[in-house]
Enzyme design. Sequence first.
Site, PDB file in Angstrom:
ATOM      1  N   HIS A   1      -8.452  -3.849  -1.646  1.00 39.09           N
ATOM      2  CA  HIS A   1      -7.129  -3.354  -1.279  1.00 39.09           C
ATOM      3  C   HIS A   1      -6.636  -3.976   0.028  1.00 39.09           C
ATOM      4  O   HIS A   1      -5.452  -4.268   0.174  1.00 39.09           O
ATOM      5  CB  HIS A   1      -7.158  -1.829  -1.167  1.00 39.09           C
ATOM      6  CG  HIS A   1      -5.838  -1.250  -0.800  1.00 39.09           C
ATOM      7  ND1 HIS A   1      -4.751  -1.332  -1.645  1.00 39.09           N
ATOM      8  CD2 HIS A   1      -5.404  -0.628   0.322  1.00 39.09           C
ATOM      9  CE1 HIS A   1      -3.709  -0.767  -1.054  1.00 39.09           C
ATOM     10  NE2 HIS A   1      -4.076  -0.340   0.137  1.00 39.09           N
TER      11      HIS A   1
ATOM     12  N   SER B   1       0.840  -1.209   0.000  1.00 40.21           N
ATOM     13  CA  SER B   1       0.000   0.000   0.000  1.00 40.21           C
ATOM     14  C   SER B   1       0.878   1.262   0.000  1.00 40.21           C
ATOM     15  O   SER B   1       1.817   1.348  -0.799  1.00 40.21           O
ATOM     16  CB  SER B   1      -0.949  -0.050   1.204  1.00 40.21           C
ATOM     17  OG  SER B   1      -1.905   0.977   1.133  1.00 40.21           O
TER      18      SER B   1
ATOM     19  N   ASP C   1      -9.082  -4.714  -6.122  1.00 33.55           N
ATOM     20  CA  ASP C   1      -8.544  -3.519  -5.455  1.00 33.55           C
ATOM     21  C   ASP C   1      -9.051  -2.253  -6.157  1.00 33.55           C
ATOM     22  O   ASP C   1      -8.779  -2.028  -7.330  1.00 33.55           O
ATOM     23  CB  ASP C   1      -7.009  -3.567  -5.474  1.00 33.55           C
ATOM     24  CG  ASP C   1      -6.369  -2.530  -4.542  1.00 33.55           C
ATOM     25  OD1 ASP C   1      -6.979  -1.474  -4.286  1.00 33.55           O
ATOM     26  OD2 ASP C   1      -5.252  -2.789  -4.061  1.00 33.55           O
TER      27      ASP C   1
END
Lengths: 361, 361
Positions: B342, B145, B309
């Site tokens: 995500h 991330s 995501d």
Amino acid sequence: MGPATHYFQFDEEFPMYRGGILPCLQLAWESWGELNETQSNAVLVFTGLSPSAHVASSERDPEPGWWERMIGPGKPIDTNRFFVLCVNSLGSCHGSTGPASIHPRTGKPWRLSFPELSIDDIAISTRLVVEHLGIKTLHAVVGPSMGGLTAMAWVKHFPNSTERLALISTACSATPMAVAIRSLQREAIVTDRNFREGNYSEDEWPEVGMRIARKLGMISYRSATEWQQRFGRKHQDYFPATLFGMRYQVESYLETHARKFVGQFDPCCYLYLSRATDAFDACDTDRGLRALFKRSFTGKALVLGVDTDFLFPLYQQQELASALEAVEADVHFEALPSVQGHDAFLVDSDRFGTPIGEWLR
Amino acid sequence: MGPATHYFQFDEEFPMYRGGILPCLQLAWESWGELNETQSNAVLVFTGLSPSAHVASSERDPEPGWWERMIGPGKPIDTNRFFVLCVNSLGSCHGSTGPASIHPRTGKPWRLSFPELSIDDIAISTRLVVEHLGIKTLHAVVGPSMGGLTAMAWVKHFPNSTERLALISTACSATPMAVAIRSLQREAIVTDRNFREGNYSEDEWPEVGMRIARKLGMISYRSATEWQQRFGRKHQDYFPATLFGMRYQVESYLETHARKFVGQFDPCCYLYLSRATDAFDACDTDRGLRALFKRSFTGKALVLGVDTDFLFPLYQQQELASALEAVEADVHFEALPSVQGHDAFLVDSDRFGTPIGEWLR
């Protein structure tokens, strides 16, 4: 409301679907084209959450409508052939009775004293205008977005009252993602310091909450692909920078939409319509969607959707088409390749015009 | 911060990447496993936007960490072999210097007087801890991330200082959709009546804004598919109903996450880290991403992403893998089929564990 708006007054009590009564109501409507002698050429258009009844321009009101390229002489919904009708949804604030209207007994706006609104109420109240115009059977009901829910409520309450049914970028009920987004929009409005449990004033408007709600709405209405193509990482210089904001074009785009919306829509009307959209469920009957269609509609159907729709994803339109097929309705389903997400039916209306025009021909 | 947290004090001036100076700084860090004699077995893990340096439990701190199943003896990042290091990001509020820290001269929190934070500052400050530990070359840098952005800033500033690089659910820069979501989160915080240009107090916390920001975060971190499977249209009875809210399970899920977050994270730290994430761009150099990798990293790379995501969509990981391939790095790219969006790297860590473990073996 414009020079082409008509107002239908209903002076009797109107019982709401989930309880409560309106002592009377007003509905704003517009029409295009001429009703034929047998009243058999009427096309009823239901709206999304926020638009007015002004779907398209006319001689009396040249202002472009929200589906300008769809309705008119020679257009996909051809007003040389059809009498097209649109009613501002009950609960909205564009001329029809809703939480922003003045309560006939108190002389003040209804606001939170308005009874709970259901999508069913929008369909049932619209029927009053249709009957007032002497129309018994509709040629077609066309429902995009929330209007598709209303179209399903229509067939549920008035079985076999339309020959055709177009369900566009819609679903039989909201996904949990759509509920998450809309409930967060509502939270932003009711937690605005100026909302004051619905007692906001013109001077102290819950503008912050409405702005956040609108921007979050735009996030759900468009697509990441469109914004990548359109904005990329381009910087903006249209608005002054704000604390931690207004650096990128996508931000000024959202800001422009928020500014337009804040003055145009009443916060309570938004809350009522938003909750009604979440609560509607045409799949939750004992026997589900197929049973609904079997009992209420087996005519000629059109189902359209877009592969980038985040709010009403394509599999939901596939569900609608499958249920219609299962009851042997004559259904045409098309998945349109638009990058413009849920709003494609509004902004990419040329692409939607072709299948709608062919289906009506 | 827990019993296993170390604090590194840097008593010199630290010039920030985009201007401004910190007169001194503190960095909180944790480690697992033993550094070998040649200091050649160090794995540096960068964090996402909000986690602390507590990646995993240890004898000194049995509390589970944010990547508990990934790091430990016999786990994918195997602490029998590796010395694993994680530093709380500069600008955060879990023991490292950031906007919530006390300014050494005024005796008050920095808040908005903190200089602009860049992802580059997080990488450059982390280097101070790595050097302090006597590590010259890292065995691997692992960045999920926002941590993936920091990993790219690391290779940009310290070329060829790591043998391996793992970029997980990340990108070379944020999409306009991600910028839209994060800028709206920031707007919700700064427009909270209690934010007061950063002068909030413990008693009057900008809780409304932080709650909206967190809920919007969750919308971007998870996927519509997961929520459809998990919640559908099920009603909730865990929290009392609110005005226009708390009807569905998806709402109580968001509420639970919001309540946890509000007390845990400082609003200004969130704003600084969020803006830094939007601003970072490893693709905008004169010659782009390939030039960056060509100059700075051509070792063994792992790129992982997830097809659901929404925040860092899969095509962004494909871009990273392509750029690494183009400079003839030894890159393994995998698109993992997880419904958890995500956040899959955090919550579906078994699925991520296999390729990470194999890549390190």
